[in-house]
Design an enzyme around this catalytic site. Structure first.
Site, PDB file in Angstrom:
ATOM      1  N   GLY A   1      40.782  39.844  43.214  1.00  0.00           N
ATOM      2  CA  GLY A   1      39.700  39.025  43.850  1.00  0.00           C
ATOM      3  C   GLY A   1      40.277  38.579  45.104  1.00  0.00           C
TER       4      GLY A   1
ATOM      5  CE  LYS B   1      42.855  34.080  40.702  1.00  0.00           C
ATOM      6  NZ  LYS B   1      41.317  33.561  40.731  1.00  0.00           N
TER       7      LYS B   1
ATOM      8  CG  ASP C   1      31.722  33.846  42.234  1.00  0.00           C
ATOM      9  OD1 ASP C   1      30.767  34.522  42.918  1.00  0.00           O
ATOM     10  OD2 ASP C   1      32.847  34.410  42.279  1.00  0.00           O
TER      11      ASP C   1
END
Length: 266
Positions: A38, A58, A152
């Site tokens: 992302g 992440k 989002d």
């Protein structure tokens, strides 16, 4: 030559290292595969060797300014630590490895809604679409109650497990103040942020509804012309999309979607 070497070294420092299957992070996270990338980082499916448990890691990107990355890292981990809901991944820990910022969280086993729609070509009925959105709104109601806007809510950020949705990726989430402690201007900004989540859910609902229409869609026509929906569904969708009086509270949206569901047969 020296200038070239300095430039090359600087490029290496700014380039993100992508870890591959078999790599070991921080001595305990064994990478199984890459999941995606992302704006602020990339994610991996890993095994926590200490717990023998699958998890998601992440890794924050190095390609942006370090101050921005640290702020985003602290912001995102703070939000995840703040949340405790069965349909939101549980935050585990944050750590630094090879000068990269990482954090670990629960792995939700299931199918990404984007893949369900476009790879599996699954069709949702009108009622089925509303039931799924109702379940999403219940999660969003909790998120909003914790003073957080997701920001989002798109089909790639919804995982389906046994037909139940899970919301992932809080990288663009925002915190807002307690309404009793804010000025009228701040309150308006909060409502505008809430409406972004509702609009995103309306957009997501359109994806679900169009999945049942195949190739009958014609270019240049609005959804109000193309889709044949129950009036209560249309009313609900128009409020989500700010065409009619927009929602300012999730409970009102949940009440309206429940009315639409009751109007439709199984």
């Amino acid at each position: 030559m020296k200038a070239y070497k300095r430039l090359k070294r600087g490029y290496r420092l700014l380039t993100d290292r992508r870890y591959k299957q078999g790599d070991l992070l921080a001595g305990k996270y064994l990478v199984k595969s890459a999941l995606g990338m992302g704006s602020y980082g990339m994610t991996y499916l890993c095994i926590n060797l200490e717990r023998q448990q699958l998890c998601v890691i992440k890794q924050m990107t190095k390609s942006k300014k370090q101050k921005v990355i640290r702020e985003q890292y602290n912001h995102e981990t703070q939000i995840l630590e703040h949340l405790n809901h069965p349909n939101i991944p549980t935050f585990f820990e944050q750590f630094i490895f090879e000068k990269n910022y990482f954090f670990s969280m629960e792995y939700i086993k299931g199918r990404n809604l984007e893949d369900v729609l476009f790879a599996d070509k699954f069709s949702f009925t009108e009622r089925g679409s509303l039931v799924l959105v109702r379940d999403l709104l219940n999660i969003v109601a909790y998120v909003h109650s914790m003073g957080i806007i997701h920001g989002d809510i798109r089909i790639p950020n919804v995982i389906l497990q046994n037909d139940k949705p899970y919301i992932i990726d809080f990288g663009l989430a925002e915190l807002f103040e307690n309404p009793t402690e804010t000025s009228k201007r701040d309150q308006k900004e909060k409502i505008d942020l809430l409406r972004e989540d509702y609009f995103d859910i309306g957009d997501l609902l359109l994806f679900l509804l169009y999945s049942n229409y195949g190739t009958n869609v014609k270019k240049g026509r609005s959804w109000t012309e193309e889709l044949t929906l129950h009036p209560q569904t249309t009313y609900f969708l128009k409020r989500l999309l700010n065409i009619r009086e927009p929602y300012t509270h999730t409970l009102a949206a949940i009440n309206d979607v429940n009315r639409a569901i009751v109007c439709l047969k199984d």
